[in-house]
Design a protein around this motif. Structure first.
Motif, PDB file in Angstrom:
ATOM      1  N   UNK A  58     -10.323 -24.254  57.228  1.00 48.01           N
ATOM      2  CA  UNK A  58      -9.825 -24.690  56.368  1.00 48.01           C
ATOM      3  C   UNK A  58      -9.143 -22.791  55.787  1.00 48.01           C
ATOM      4  N   UNK A  59      -8.955 -22.392  56.125  1.00 49.73           N
ATOM      5  CA  UNK A  59      -7.831 -21.343  55.555  1.00 49.73           C
ATOM      6  C   UNK A  59      -6.755 -21.304  56.001  1.00 49.73           C
ATOM      7  N   UNK A  60      -7.133 -21.755  58.145  1.00 54.61           N
ATOM      8  CA  UNK A  60      -5.721 -21.990  58.772  1.00 54.61           C
ATOM      9  C   UNK A  60      -5.231 -23.238  58.939  1.00 54.61           C
ATOM     10  N   UNK A  61      -5.120 -23.694  57.707  1.00 53.42           N
ATOM     11  CA  UNK A  61      -4.510 -25.651  57.703  1.00 53.42           C
ATOM     12  C   UNK A  61      -4.068 -26.010  56.752  1.00 53.42           C
ATOM     13  N   UNK A  62      -4.624 -24.786  55.638  1.00 58.81           N
ATOM     14  CA  UNK A  62      -4.872 -25.565  53.905  1.00 58.81           C
ATOM     15  C   UNK A  62      -4.073 -24.057  53.511  1.00 58.81           C
ATOM     16  N   UNK A  63      -3.508 -24.800  52.121  1.00 60.59           N
ATOM     17  CA  UNK A  63      -2.824 -23.262  52.102  1.00 60.59           C
ATOM     18  C   UNK A  63      -3.379 -23.070  50.071  1.00 60.59           C
ATOM     19  N   UNK A  64      -3.995 -22.455  49.783  1.00 59.46           N
ATOM     20  CA  UNK A  64      -4.101 -22.035  48.199  1.00 59.46           C
ATOM     21  C   UNK A  64      -3.328 -22.789  47.483  1.00 59.46           C
ATOM     22  N   UNK A  65      -3.068 -22.779  46.484  1.00 64.87           N
ATOM     23  CA  UNK A  65      -2.304 -22.974  44.828  1.00 64.87           C
ATOM     24  C   UNK A  65      -1.716 -22.374  43.972  1.00 64.87           C
ATOM     25  N   UNK A  66      -1.222 -20.916  44.219  1.00 65.08           N
ATOM     26  CA  UNK A  66      -0.751 -20.158  43.181  1.00 65.08           C
ATOM     27  C   UNK A  66      -0.919 -20.702  42.197  1.00 65.08           C
ATOM     28  N   UNK A  67      -1.503 -19.692  41.282  1.00 66.67           N
ATOM     29  CA  UNK A  67      -1.533 -19.173  39.719  1.00 66.67           C
ATOM     30  C   UNK A  67      -0.563 -19.856  38.869  1.00 66.67           C
ATOM     31  N   UNK A  68       0.284 -19.305  39.161  1.00 66.54           N
ATOM     32  CA  UNK A  68       1.072 -19.385  38.107  1.00 66.54           C
ATOM     33  C   UNK A  68       2.663 -20.141  38.368  1.00 66.54           C
ATOM     34  N   UNK A  69       2.995 -21.148  38.024  1.00 64.18           N
ATOM     35  CA  UNK A  69       3.969 -21.256  38.100  1.00 64.18           C
ATOM     36  C   UNK A  69       5.516 -20.665  38.036  1.00 64.18           C
ATOM     37  N   UNK A  70       6.410 -21.297  38.077  1.00 61.92           N
ATOM     38  CA  UNK A  70       7.724 -21.078  37.871  1.00 61.92           C
ATOM     39  C   UNK A  70       8.435 -20.393  36.833  1.00 61.92           C
ATOM     40  N   UNK A  71       7.664 -21.701  36.101  1.00 62.50           N
ATOM     41  CA  UNK A  71       8.075 -21.002  34.450  1.00 62.50           C
ATOM     42  C   UNK A  71       7.711 -20.258  33.715  1.00 62.50           C
ATOM     43  N   UNK A  72       5.865 -19.841  34.087  1.00 62.03           N
ATOM     44  CA  UNK A  72       5.030 -18.734  33.665  1.00 62.03           C
ATOM     45  C   UNK A  72       3.926 -19.894  33.038  1.00 62.03           C
ATOM     46  N   UNK A  73       4.158 -20.775  33.013  1.00 61.82           N
ATOM     47  CA  UNK A  73       3.060 -21.664  32.599  1.00 61.82           C
ATOM     48  C   UNK A  73       1.850 -21.246  34.122  1.00 61.82           C
ATOM     49  N   UNK A  74       0.301 -21.194  33.683  1.00 64.66           N
ATOM     50  CA  UNK A  74      -0.321 -21.122  34.979  1.00 64.66           C
ATOM     51  C   UNK A  74      -0.800 -23.010  35.219  1.00 64.66           C
ATOM     52  N   UNK A  75      -0.692 -22.774  36.439  1.00 62.20           N
ATOM     53  CA  UNK A  75      -1.262 -23.482  37.256  1.00 62.20           C
ATOM     54  C   UNK A  75      -1.471 -24.969  36.358  1.00 62.20           C
ATOM     55  N   UNK A  76      -1.580 -26.607  36.430  1.00 58.88           N
ATOM     56  CA  UNK A  76      -2.825 -27.245  36.141  1.00 58.88           C
ATOM     57  C   UNK A  76      -3.413 -27.655  37.053  1.00 58.88           C
ATOM     58  N   UNK A  77      -3.264 -27.370  38.636  1.00 53.86           N
ATOM     59  CA  UNK A  77      -4.655 -27.556  39.408  1.00 53.86           C
ATOM     60  C   UNK A  77      -5.261 -26.643  39.229  1.00 53.86           C
ATOM     61  N   UNK A  78      -5.165 -25.903  38.358  1.00 57.58           N
ATOM     62  CA  UNK A  78      -5.858 -24.289  38.473  1.00 57.58           C
ATOM     63  C   UNK A  78      -6.465 -24.664  37.006  1.00 57.58           C
ATOM     64  N   UNK A  79      -6.253 -24.881  35.961  1.00 57.69           N
ATOM     65  CA  UNK A  79      -6.739 -25.474  35.108  1.00 57.69           C
ATOM     66  C   UNK A  79      -8.084 -26.350  35.032  1.00 57.69           C
ATOM     67  N   UNK A  80      -7.729 -27.057  35.550  1.00 58.46           N
ATOM     68  CA  UNK A  80      -8.666 -28.015  36.189  1.00 58.46           C
ATOM     69  C   UNK A  80      -9.712 -28.068  36.966  1.00 58.46           C
ATOM     70  N   UNK A  81      -9.766 -27.221  38.185  1.00 58.30           N
ATOM     71  CA  UNK A  81     -10.047 -26.700  38.948  1.00 58.30           C
ATOM     72  C   UNK A  81     -11.256 -25.554  38.033  1.00 58.30           C
ATOM     73  N   UNK A  82     -10.722 -24.803  37.132  1.00 55.63           N
ATOM     74  CA  UNK A  82     -11.661 -23.753  36.306  1.00 55.63           C
ATOM     75  C   UNK A  82     -12.268 -24.081  35.031  1.00 55.63           C
ATOM     76  N   UNK A  83     -11.924 -25.725  35.111  1.00 52.54           N
ATOM     77  CA  UNK A  83     -12.555 -26.025  34.290  1.00 52.54           C
ATOM     78  C   UNK A  83     -14.269 -26.574  34.585  1.00 52.54           C
TER      79      UNK A  83
END
Length: 355
Positions: free
Chosen positions: A167-192
């Motif tokens: 898992x850790x070798x083949x998949x990358x984590x999603x950074x929580x913050x987008x370049x524009x400064x918004x929280x990543x949508x994947x994080x908002x859904x996963x945390x919800x």
């Protein structure tokens, strides 16, 4: 690998695709911009619940019938369409044409409000619904009764076992913050989604979170939804590649495998297990902090700089409210009075903290 074909004329409607777990953000709406495709190229997922038209309001369905379908708290409506809708990336479709009279949308694309809007190019049967409007993940949902699965190479086989070590070798984590400064949508859904499970596991008691990104993303929600007081339950991040869970752990936050949907299970603890989407869990479990680098260009020795600057959010984190309510409504624990009160409060007041 399989392809999907028209059930009426056998025309091939997709390229070769492999089944993976349905992402928790599949029914998320986010912002007012165009979102990318929900599914990775060459993959498909299945929505096990009935999905799409027709819908019936909660008052017509009733609590008993809804509970038989696995929904334990009031929702606005329940789908009575066929279960088993298949979702693929728009780029994996083949041999389909738009149905012009079903191409309505909210803003700048199609939102599927009129039902299937793609037809088989050979026989004109409605076979799928394309969604690509702003705020929606771009998808094509194949109508279960209108398509059939065709194995590419021999008989179809079940999922291989989840390879946790890879898992850790083949998949990358999603950074929580987008370049524009918004929280990543994947994080908002996963945390919800994870927040609903965490609340159920808390039994209504205050919870202690590890310092760092989990406090930034879950902390405000616990402050708003759980009573104040000394923390009675302790949350730790657990999973492949991490140390064994300590005996005093009450709740283990573990990954949900992106291919099989399997939830990792610790073998050395009785802690309650709460699943978190793998791309978010990977960033929590193995953070990759950007370190400052030595400055160049004639500056004094020992001077460091951040180049580029680390990404920082421009607002406090808010879990996805719709995903939270959708997940919580499907947990039997929501029938407990204290948790049902939380559900009702969030549903009735959509713009209060932390949402």
């Amino acid at each position: 690998m399989v392809v999907f074909a028209c059930a009426r004329c056998d025309a091939v409607l997709t390229g070769p695709v492999e089944r993976v777990a349905l992402p928790v953000r599949a029914h998320q709406t986010y912002g007012h911009d165009l979102l990318p495709a929900l599914m990775e190229p060459g993959t498909y997922a299945v929505e096990p619940e009935p999905f799409w038209l027709p819908w019936r309001p909660w008052g017509e369905v009733g609590a008993d019938e809804a509970a038989e379908r696995g929904v334990f708290a009031p929702v606005h409506g329940l789908s009575f369409g066929p279960p088993g809708a298949v979702v693929v990336a728009p780029g994996d479709t083949r041999g389909t044409v738009l149905i012009p009279e079903r191409c309505d949308g909210y803003c700048i694309g199609l939102d599927g409000r009129d039902g299937p809007n793609l037809a088989c190019a050979r026989c004109a049967s409605p076979v799928a619904t394309r969604i690509d409007d702003c705020s929606f993940w771009q998808t094509v949902w194949l109508v279960p009764d209108a398509v059939r699965r065709v194995p590419e190479d021999g008989p179809a086989s079940g999922h291989p076992a989840a390879d946790w070590e890879a898992l850790a070798r083949e998949h990358q984590g999603a950074p929580p913050v987008e370049p524009c400064g918004a929280w990543d949508a994947r994080w908002e859904a996963a945390v919800g989604a994870a927040l609903a499970h965490l609340l159920a596991a808390s039994a209504g008691a205050p919870v202690a979170l590890p310092d760092g990104i989990l406090t930034a993303t879950f902390g405000r929600a616990f402050d708003a939804l759980l009573p104040a007081g000394p923390a009675a339950r302790r949350v730790v991040v657990a999973g492949p590649g991490l140390p064994s869970v300590a005996g005093d752990t009450d709740i283990a936050l573990v990954p949900r495998h992106p291919r099989t949907g399997e939830v990792w299970q610790p073998s050395d603890t009785t802690a309650a297990v709460v699943p978190l989407e793998a791309d978010v869990w990977l960033h929590v479990a193995f953070p990759r902090e950007q370190l400052p680098v030595p400055a160049t260009g004639g500056l004094p020795d020992g001077v460091y700089r951040d180049d580029p600057l680390p990404l920082r959010p421009m607002r406090l984190f808010a879990p996805d409210r719709r995903i939270f309510l959708r997940t919580l409504a499907r947990l039997p624990a929501v029938r407990e009075p204290w948790l049902r009160a939380v559900y009702d409060r969030v549903q009735d007041a959509p713009f209060t903290r932390p949402f």
